[in-house]
Design a protein around this motif. Structure first.
Motif, short mmCIF file in Angstrom:
data_model
loop_
_atom_site.label_atom_id
_atom_site.label_comp_id
_atom_site.label_asym_id
_atom_site.label_seq_id
_atom_site.Cartn_x
_atom_site.Cartn_y
_atom_site.Cartn_z
N GLY A 8 0.81 -1.21 0.00
CA GLY A 8 0.00 0.00 0.00
C GLY A 8 0.84 1.25 0.00
N LEU A 9 0.17 2.37 0.23
CA LEU A 9 0.88 3.65 0.37
C LEU A 9 1.39 3.75 1.79
CD1 LEU A 9 -1.51 6.10 -1.53
CD2 LEU A 9 0.61 5.06 -2.34
N GLN A 10 2.62 4.21 1.96
CA GLN A 10 3.24 4.32 3.27
C GLN A 10 3.15 5.76 3.76
OE1 GLN A 10 4.74 1.52 5.01
NE2 GLN A 10 3.52 0.52 3.42
N GLY A 11 2.82 5.91 5.04
CA GLY A 11 2.70 7.23 5.63
C GLY A 11 3.84 7.56 6.57
N THR A 12 3.76 8.77 7.11
CA THR A 12 4.77 9.28 8.04
C THR A 12 4.38 8.89 9.46
OG1 THR A 12 5.20 11.13 6.57
CG2 THR A 12 5.93 11.37 8.85
N ASN A 13 5.30 8.24 10.15
CA ASN A 13 5.06 7.83 11.54
C ASN A 13 5.46 8.96 12.49
OD1 ASN A 13 7.94 7.60 12.03
ND2 ASN A 13 7.87 5.70 10.86
N SER A 14 5.36 8.72 13.78
CA SER A 14 5.67 9.76 14.76
C SER A 14 7.16 10.05 14.89
CB SER A 14 5.08 9.39 16.13
OG SER A 14 3.67 9.47 16.09
N HIS A 15 7.98 9.23 14.27
CA HIS A 15 9.43 9.53 14.21
C HIS A 15 9.74 10.42 13.01
CE1 HIS A 15 11.51 7.31 17.38
NE2 HIS A 15 10.66 6.33 17.20
N ASN A 16 8.68 10.83 12.28
CA ASN A 16 8.82 11.63 11.06
C ASN A 16 9.62 10.91 9.98
OD1 ASN A 16 7.23 13.87 11.76
ND2 ASN A 16 8.88 14.61 13.08
N THR A 17 9.46 9.59 9.92
CA THR A 17 10.02 8.80 8.83
C THR A 17 8.87 8.09 8.14
OG1 THR A 17 10.42 6.86 10.26
CG2 THR A 17 12.23 8.45 10.04
N ILE A 18 9.12 7.61 6.93
CA ILE A 18 8.08 6.93 6.16
C ILE A 18 8.15 5.43 6.44
CG2 ILE A 18 7.27 6.40 3.81
CD1 ILE A 18 6.92 9.33 4.44
N GLY A 19 6.99 4.82 6.65
CA GLY A 19 6.90 3.38 6.84
C GLY A 19 6.91 2.98 8.31
N TYR A 20 7.21 1.73 8.52
CA TYR A 20 7.18 1.13 9.86
C TYR A 20 8.38 1.57 10.68
CZ TYR A 20 7.35 -2.58 13.43
OH TYR A 20 7.39 -3.28 14.61
N VAL A 21 8.13 1.85 11.95
CA VAL A 21 9.20 2.02 12.94
C VAL A 21 8.78 1.18 14.13
CG1 VAL A 21 8.23 4.13 13.97
CG2 VAL A 21 10.66 3.62 14.22
N GLY A 22 9.69 0.34 14.57
CA GLY A 22 9.37 -0.60 15.64
C GLY A 22 9.32 0.03 17.02
N PRO A 23 8.84 -0.75 17.98
CA PRO A 23 8.75 -0.28 19.35
C PRO A 23 10.09 0.24 19.87
CG PRO A 23 7.57 -2.35 19.12
CD PRO A 23 8.30 -2.12 17.83
N HIS A 24 10.03 1.34 20.62
CA HIS A 24 11.22 1.93 21.22
C HIS A 24 10.80 2.76 22.44
CE1 HIS A 24 14.91 4.28 21.69
NE2 HIS A 24 15.50 3.33 21.00
N PRO A 25 10.17 2.10 23.43
CA PRO A 25 9.74 2.86 24.61
C PRO A 25 10.95 3.30 25.43
CG PRO A 25 9.40 0.53 24.97
CD PRO A 25 9.86 0.68 23.55
#
Length: 183
Positions: A114-131
């Motif tokens: 699909g189309l990939q969006g901007t995550n809360s890290h301001n990168t495109i696509g998946y960003v994994g957990p990093h609490p």
């Protein structure tokens, strides 16, 4: 009539109710209201169980494989991953992907479907957990939405834009939740 005791009692009740730090997850939002349900699963972790390090930003940072049941009226699907345990007024967005064709009901590990969006890290696509270190385990909601159309949202859009376009077009939704604590 004395309002101070009533106000104090109300404050005590509110203090006893756990707050959702990051607000409503995608499938709880009014924009995604529907009666239709999807079953979402992953071989990567059991529902409610820990997410393996591999899928986190501490390691390989690849999305786990997901699969979901079909929605007969679906013209497209979306995957949104939210962390409501992160501080802030909205959940931390780990992944926003939409306009996944209706004949696809599985996203393989590391998917770019699909189309990939901007995550809360301001990168495109998946960003994994990093609490943050020291936080209790965070809950990661891997949510799939079925729409009655393709969404008219450009690649790179943020979660809020996808939710705005989704309003009135969600025909089914579901999730699988995993937990993750910083190593």
């Amino acid at each position: 009539m004395r309002l101070a005791p009533i106000a104090a009692a109300a404050a005590a009740v509110l203090a006893a109710v756990p707050a959702i730090a990051g607000g409503l997850i995608t499938i709880q939002r009014p924009e995604t209201a529907t009666k239709g349900a999807l079953t979402v699963s992953t071989p990567a972790f059991r529902p409610g169980g820990p997410i393996p390090l591999k899928y986190s930003a501490f390691a390989q940072d690849v999305s786990p494989s997901l699969s979901w049941s079909t929605a007969p009226a679906a013209k497209s699907y979306a995957i949104l991953v939210d962390d409501p345990d992160a501080p802030g007024p909205t959940p931390f967005s780990q992944w926003v992907a939409w306009n996944i064709p209706p004949n696809i009901t599985m996203a393989p590990e590391g998917s770019k479907s699909g189309l990939q969006g901007t995550n809360s890290h301001n990168t495109i696509g998946y960003v994994g957990p990093h609490p943050p270190a020291g936080d209790p385990p965070h809950h990661y909601h891997f949510q799939v939405l079925a729409f009655d159309r393709m969404l008219d949202v450009p690649a790179g859009a943020v979660r809020a834009s996808v939710l705005a376009a989704a309003k009135g077009h969600v025909v089914a939704k579901g999730e699988v939740v995993g937990t993750f604590k910083a190593p």
